[in-house]
Design an enzyme around this catalytic site. Structure first.
Site, PDB file in Angstrom:
ATOM      1  N   VAL A  75     -17.638 -33.537 -32.245  1.00 16.15           N
ATOM      2  CA  VAL A  75     -18.731 -33.162 -32.986  1.00 16.15           C
ATOM      3  C   VAL A  75     -18.337 -31.868 -33.685  1.00 16.15           C
ATOM      4  O   VAL A  75     -17.943 -31.080 -33.132  1.00 16.15           O
ATOM      5  CB  VAL A  75     -19.986 -32.887 -31.925  1.00 16.15           C
ATOM      6  CG1 VAL A  75     -20.956 -32.647 -32.793  1.00 16.15           C
ATOM      7  CG2 VAL A  75     -20.000 -34.217 -31.318  1.00 16.15           C
ATOM      8  N   ALA A 120     -17.325 -26.721 -32.954  1.00 16.52           N
ATOM      9  CA  ALA A 120     -17.009 -27.938 -32.788  1.00 16.52           C
ATOM     10  C   ALA A 120     -16.740 -28.144 -31.212  1.00 16.52           C
ATOM     11  O   ALA A 120     -16.472 -27.281 -30.675  1.00 16.52           O
ATOM     12  CB  ALA A 120     -15.544 -28.410 -33.560  1.00 16.52           C
ATOM     13  N   LYS A 121     -16.609 -29.517 -30.907  1.00 20.13           N
ATOM     14  CA  LYS A 121     -16.217 -29.658 -29.552  1.00 20.13           C
ATOM     15  C   LYS A 121     -15.662 -31.041 -29.370  1.00 20.13           C
ATOM     16  O   LYS A 121     -16.408 -32.140 -30.253  1.00 20.13           O
ATOM     17  CB  LYS A 121     -17.785 -29.605 -28.591  1.00 20.13           C
ATOM     18  CG  LYS A 121     -17.261 -29.146 -27.246  1.00 20.13           C
ATOM     19  CD  LYS A 121     -16.444 -27.632 -26.863  1.00 20.13           C
ATOM     20  CE  LYS A 121     -16.345 -27.380 -25.487  1.00 20.13           C
ATOM     21  NZ  LYS A 121     -16.148 -25.858 -25.352  1.00 20.13           N
ATOM     22  N   GLY A 122     -15.020 -31.557 -28.521  1.00 24.07           N
ATOM     23  CA  GLY A 122     -14.546 -32.997 -28.136  1.00 24.07           C
ATOM     24  C   GLY A 122     -14.621 -33.347 -26.822  1.00 24.07           C
ATOM     25  O   GLY A 122     -14.508 -32.560 -26.086  1.00 24.07           O
TER      26      GLY A 122
END
Ligand code: NAD
Length: 431
Positions: A75, A120-122
């Site tokens: 995201v 962001a992050k994953g």
């Protein structure tokens, strides 16, 4: 006129907070800050949602020779101030809601410490404890390959998070570089030092805790020697934070891991206790201390409390029994939105997570800068620049809280949203 109409909408839009849901918790704080800022409704509409959400399916050859397809996310919440930045976590229960909240948190965290990144992050839904190194490597490389068009030094720069580490970052950097046909170290941070990592990165989050605690106790005219500290968690943030606090002359009276904590009102020899934990994998049997549960630890008499383990530890059930003067949030989201109000009422000075644990992302920013220059700084230079950035951010936050007569949590969100909104307004909304 339009602003008034939309301002009313924020109020209607603030849902009843589900206390333990990180997304709800983040959004309720965002909404409150947006309302107090009287944020332009168009900006509000843009900033409350991510810029992009990717869902990828990751075929991975397992050691058995069979293919297993994992589900992964990335995201990217915001790019207004620069490339998106945020970790990648591997866990069986990671989900898009959690990743979405963490991505937004990264936007606000980077803005609070004024580094030129968005958030962001994953995540990949998997159980890394049940996977071999080879399986983890193949899954990581295929995930990186799926993200090739979306990550990059100018686009989105991943970092380690839960169950990912320097090795994971090295695999992502290598996969990206193979496709680019040249080595691109700046595509990830948190790499091994020999592959373009930064000195001081491993200790940076703990060092950031020390820096904000040093600033916070000045407000109470206290010195380290007379300051009793309780730390929950003894990993990268809690363990290193406790050690640095101890070395700086603080009296660390309690520390824990997931199984419970040790307490000595006279102070604990932290390097010794951490070495004991490392060799025996538990604090059990450590001499000269009282054993306490993690719940009891949070309620001990102390001046500074550093929750550095996991989320939702301080909530509506126990907030009234928290006795510290300063709460320095090492973990992400250790305090629920419902607890904020109680702590504020009781006069606890909160250094919110998006500032207190931002030492890590700040040195990640330094790592990215060094990779792009191809010139690496000595550790004392990294630490000095971290100190400058964290102290400036701490002072910005306190000034903002005073100027707007709000608590420090609300001030942190207001300051962050204000900065991102200003940049978005200056760039204009491409609509
Ligand atoms: P870690 O895995 O190194 O250490 C976690 C510690 O907390 C361990 O001592 C573990 O035993 C303990 N713990 C885990 N679950 C617990 C529970 N339910 N109750 C009590 N103790 C528990 O992790 P870390 O890197 O130190 O991260 C801790 C927190 O800080 C997380 O919220 C993380 O998102 C946040 N954070 C970490 C960094 C970083 O640079 N590592 C940066 C920003 C924020």
């Amino acid at each position: 006129m339009a602003t008034t109409m939309y301002s009313t909408m924020y109020v209607d839009d603030i849902r009843e907070i589900k206390e333990e849901n990180p997304f709800e918790s983040m959004m309720s704080r965002f909404d409150r800050a947006a309302q107090l800022l009287d944020l332009d409704p168009d900006l509000y509409a843009v900033l409350r949602v991510p810029n992009r959400e990717l869902k990828v399916y990751i075929p991975t050859k397992m050691d058995s020779g069979r293919i297993q397809v994992f589900e992964g996310f990335r995201v990217q919440h915001n790019f207004a101030r620069g490339p998106a930045k945020g970790g990648i976590r591997y866990a069986p229960d990671v989900n898009i809601d959690e990743v979405r909240a963490l991505a937004a948190w990264m936007t606000w965290k980077c803005a609070v410490v004024n580094v030129p990144f968005g958030g962001a992050k994953g995540g990949i839904i998997c159980d890394p404890q049940q996977m071999s190194v080879g399986e983890l490597e193949r899954m990581t490389r295929r995930y990186a390959a799926e993200l090739l068009d979306f990550i990059g030094p100018e686009k989105d720069v991943p970092a380690p998070d839960m169950n990912t580490n320097e090795q994971t970052m090295a695999w992502i950097m290598d996969t990206y570089s193979m496709h680019a046909r040249h080595t691109v170290t700046a595509v990830v941070t948190g790499k091994p030092i020999d592959l373009g990592g930064s000195s001081g990165r491993r200790e940076a989050t703990g060092r950031g805790i020390l820096i904000v605690v040093n600033e916070a106790i000045k407000r109470f005219k206290m010195t380290p020697a007379e300051t009793r500290v309780v730390v929950q968690g003894s990993g990268n943030v809690g363990g290193i934070g406790a050690r640095l606090l101890h070395e700086s002359g603080y009296k660390v009276v309690a520390i824990s891991d997931i199984h419970g904590g040790i307490y000595n009102p006279g102070g604990i020899n932290i390097p010794n206790a951490l070495e004991y934990l490392r060799t025996t994998r538990s604090f059990e049997g450590y001499e000269g201390v009282e054993f306490v549960s993690n719940e009891e630890l949070l309620e001990l008499e102390c001046d500074v409390l550093v929750p550095a383990a996991t989320e939702n530890q301080i909530n509506s059930q126990n907030a009234d029994r928290i006795k510290c003067k300063v709460l320095a949030e090492g973990a992400n989201g250790p305090t629920t939105a419902a607890a904020d109000e109680i702590l504020h009422r009781n006069g606890v000075f909160v250094v919110p997570d998006i500032l207190a644990n931002a030492g890590g992302v700040t040195v990640s920013y330094f790592e990215w800068v060094q990779d792009r220059m191809g010139y690496f700084w000595r550790e004392d230079v990294v630490n000095e620049r971290l100190q400058d950035k964290m102290v400036a951010s701490f002072n910005d936050l306190c000034r903002y809280a005073d100027a707007h007569s709000v608590d420090t949590r609300t001030a942190a969100y207001m300051l962050a949203i204000d900065r991102v909104a200003y940049d978005t307004r200056m760039r204009g909304i491409y609509a």
